[in-house]
Design a protein around this motif. Structure first.
Motif, PDB file in Angstrom:
ATOM      1  N   GLU A 167       0.752  -1.080  -0.006  1.00 24.29           N
ATOM      2  CA  GLU A 167       0.011  -0.037  -0.029  1.00 24.29           C
ATOM      3  C   GLU A 167       0.815   1.229  -0.196  1.00 24.29           C
ATOM      4  O   GLU A 167       0.448   2.122  -0.813  1.00 24.29           O
TER       5      GLU A 167
ATOM      6  N   ASN B 100       2.032   1.862  -3.506  1.00 23.11           N
ATOM      7  CA  ASN B 100       0.720   2.244  -4.212  1.00 23.11           C
ATOM      8  C   ASN B 100       0.441   3.703  -3.862  1.00 23.11           C
ATOM      9  O   ASN B 100       0.224   4.432  -4.999  1.00 23.11           O
TER      10      ASN B 100
ATOM     11  N   ILE C  51      -0.730  -6.204  -5.571  1.00 24.35           N
ATOM     12  CA  ILE C  51      -1.812  -6.140  -4.623  1.00 24.35           C
ATOM     13  C   ILE C  51      -2.919  -6.989  -4.858  1.00 24.35           C
ATOM     14  O   ILE C  51      -3.234  -7.870  -3.876  1.00 24.35           O
TER      15      ILE C  51
END
Length: 118
Positions: free
Chosen positions: A74, A77, A104
């Protein structure tokens, strides 16, 4: 989540030279981005955005490599999104974004496999 990342970093520094190098790279990229944020007050935003996008993208790549051990998917990202804000037309960042999202999605499938019936 940041505390989890910090704990993983502490453990990672002792796990292997490669992981330790990646965490040091993360620290350097973050420090470079901090310096650029200070330089923004001096102007030349186009050039600073170009440099920032490259640092954010490299930071995302480091987080991707650390994701298996530190759960930093995350983080990768979010950081690649910042790279695309700085330079929305940069193909390399778009490719990296796709790769992160695929990782992911793959991680989600592995989590489902660990807990059948969920």
């Amino acid at each position: 989540n940041l505390a989890k990342c910090r704990d993983a970093r502490e453990q990672g520094l002792h796990s292997s030279p490669r992981v330790a190098s990646l965490w040091k790279a993360v620290a350097c990229y973050v420090q470079g981005l901090d310096c650029l944020s200070l330089a923004r007050s001096l102007g030349d935003h186009e050039r600073l955005n170009h440099i920032s996008s490259r640092l954010y993208s490299n930071l995302a790549a480091a987080y991707m490599e650390l994701a298996e051990t530190a759960g930093t998917y995350e983080h990768a990202n979010r950081v690649i999104d910042l790279a695309l804000v700085c330079d929305p037309d940069w193909d390399r960042a778009k490719e990296r974004k796709e790769k992160i999202q695929a990782m992911i999605r793959g991680q989600g499938r592995r989590d489902d496999e660990d807990f059948p019936g969920t």
